[in-house]
Motif scaffolding. Structure first.
Motif, PDB file in Angstrom:
ATOM      1  N   ALA A 207      54.982 -35.307 -15.466  1.00 46.71           N
ATOM      2  CA  ALA A 207      54.889 -34.711 -14.336  1.00 46.71           C
ATOM      3  C   ALA A 207      53.310 -35.012 -13.671  1.00 46.71           C
ATOM      4  O   ALA A 207      53.239 -33.837 -12.548  1.00 46.71           O
ATOM      5  CB  ALA A 207      55.286 -33.189 -14.136  1.00 46.71           C
ATOM      6  N   THR A 210      53.830 -35.024  -9.947  1.00 45.70           N
ATOM      7  CA  THR A 210      54.273 -35.105  -8.521  1.00 45.70           C
ATOM      8  C   THR A 210      53.126 -33.677  -8.501  1.00 45.70           C
ATOM      9  O   THR A 210      53.108 -32.622  -9.288  1.00 45.70           O
ATOM     10  CB  THR A 210      55.545 -34.861 -10.242  1.00 45.70           C
ATOM     11  N   GLN A 326      60.677 -32.849  -6.563  1.00 46.54           N
ATOM     12  CA  GLN A 326      61.175 -34.156  -7.387  1.00 46.54           C
ATOM     13  C   GLN A 326      61.149 -34.805  -8.339  1.00 46.54           C
ATOM     14  O   GLN A 326      61.903 -36.005  -8.383  1.00 46.54           O
ATOM     15  CB  GLN A 326      59.247 -34.433  -6.849  1.00 46.54           C
TER      16      GLN A 326
END
Length: 389
Positions: A207, A210, A326
């Motif tokens: 991540a 992100t 997300q």
């Protein structure tokens, strides 16, 4: 990373801000040239030179000629973080295993100590004393003092390190931060294990690029960590992420929290044991071994874990509808699930989540960090404060 200094900021504050940004870049991103640092951080070359020279004089970084040459002319020098120059202690208090690690600047693990205990065995005082001893021995081995200490605990943790409740450890009202600070003679930061798993994935895992993600952790219990707009979402007092106590099956199995049919009762470790035909409380190695045996048999995995997969999908639908991330990262035992099971749960979310259908592109993936996520997160919690000093 914090934004640029505001107008009117004193020069010493600007220098501290720039130094912190440079340290964070080297710690997370690894070696790079001065030119790359200037471009990435938006600083001029003279500022970068002054910062790097200061860090080099302090032994925090060294510079060496890059092995990769591009064109003629003077070769670029790589700025390399020195792991032992700044290091932290990271502690992962698990239900059945505790790990203490020394982690250096740049993320290199310099040493570890660990031990196992039967589930719920031992008092908080006993365990904290053992952690203190392990921390001191690691410091003696390295020959210097840590710049910070971070601790992961599977429970409801207040911002000041007070563990309100850690039911699977049988802890209630334990001032972990205060006690370890007194034992180690330095500040200690404490976080919920799933929250720190999210920090690890956002800093060093899948991540990292992100802005909004949720980390779902399944150990004995079920927890969650939330990153929103690149920052941890903690809520009032720090009590955010008890995803395991969403009621998904009213009238279902009783949960220790007093409710029935919590998500934890349907996808926690005991639920996974039941789905695999293992006795509840089976050793972690046995559970992971069964899951790995199913990895190459997608149809068998889906058949054997059908009900488990359904409940996993239902909880994930609720999470996506509520938080709209997300990315959802499945950690701990969920990271060992066969790929077919993860794909099936993700497809359920795509089909039935209103937010997923509206936004599209929400990914659900297994954690690449696996069981290391919590110790990495504890280290990064300590580094966040240490590098900002």
């Amino acid at each position: 990373m914090s934004g640029p200094p505001t107008a009117g900021t004193r020069p010493d504050e600007v220098r501290r801000h720039n130094r912190t940004a440079l340290l964070r870049r080297l710690h997370v991103g690894g070696p790079c040239t001065r030119a790359e640092l200037a471009a990435e951080l938006g600083l001029n070359r003279s500022t970068i030179k002054a910062l790097v020279d200061g860090l080099a004089d302090a032994g925090v970084v060294v510079e060496q000629v890059s092995a990769k040459r591009t064109g003629a002319g003077r070769p670029s020098l790589l700025v390399l973080p020195q792991p032992r120059s700044l290091w932290v202690l990271a502690v992962d208090v698990g239900v059945e295993q505790t790990t203490v690690a020394a982690v250096g600047f740049g993320g290199e693990v310099l040493g570890t100590r660990g031990w196992t205990l039967p589930r719920g065995a031992g008092t908080p005082d006993d365990l904290l004393a053992k952690i203190g001893t392990a921390c001191r021995r690691l410091a003696e081995r390295i020959g210097s003092e840590p710049v910070g200490v971070g601790v992961s605990v599977p429970g409801v943790v207040r911002r000041d390190g007070y563990v309100h409740e850690a039911p699977n450890l049988h802890w209630e009202g334990v001032p972990v931060g205060e006690r370890l600070s007194a034992a180690l003679h330095r500040p200690v930061l404490v976080g919920n294990d799933a929250e720190l798993g999210a920090l690890a994935e956002h800093t060093r895992g899948i991540a990292s690029d992100t802005a909004d993600m949720v980390f779902v952790s399944v150990d004995v219990g079920v927890g969650g960590g939330v990153i929103s707009e690149r920052a941890a979402l903690r809520g009032s007092g720090g009590y955010v992420g008890e995803l395991g106590h969403m009621v998904v099956r009213p009238g279902g199995r009783p949960c220790y929290c007093g409710c029935r049919g919590c998500w934890e009762t349907e996808i926690g470790e005991d639920a996974l044991c039941r789905a695999l035909g293992l006795p509840e409380g089976s050793p972690r190695e046995a559970v992971v071994g069964e899951l790995r045996a199913l990895a190459g048999e997608p149809q068998a995995a889906l058949s054997r874990l059908r009900e488990f997969t359904d409940w996993l999908g239902i909880g994930l639908i609720n999470i996506v509808n509520l938080l709209g991330p997300q990315l959802v990262v499945l950690g701990d035992l969920l990271a060992a699930l066969p790929e077919a099971v993860v794909d099936e749960a993700a497809e359920t979310v795509r089909e039935l989540s209103l937010v997923s259908r509206a936004v599209g592109g929400i990914r659900i993936v297994a954690s690449p960090l696996g069981k290391e996520a919590k110790i990495i997160g504890a280290a990064e919690l300590a580094f966040q404060q240490a590098l900002a000093g």
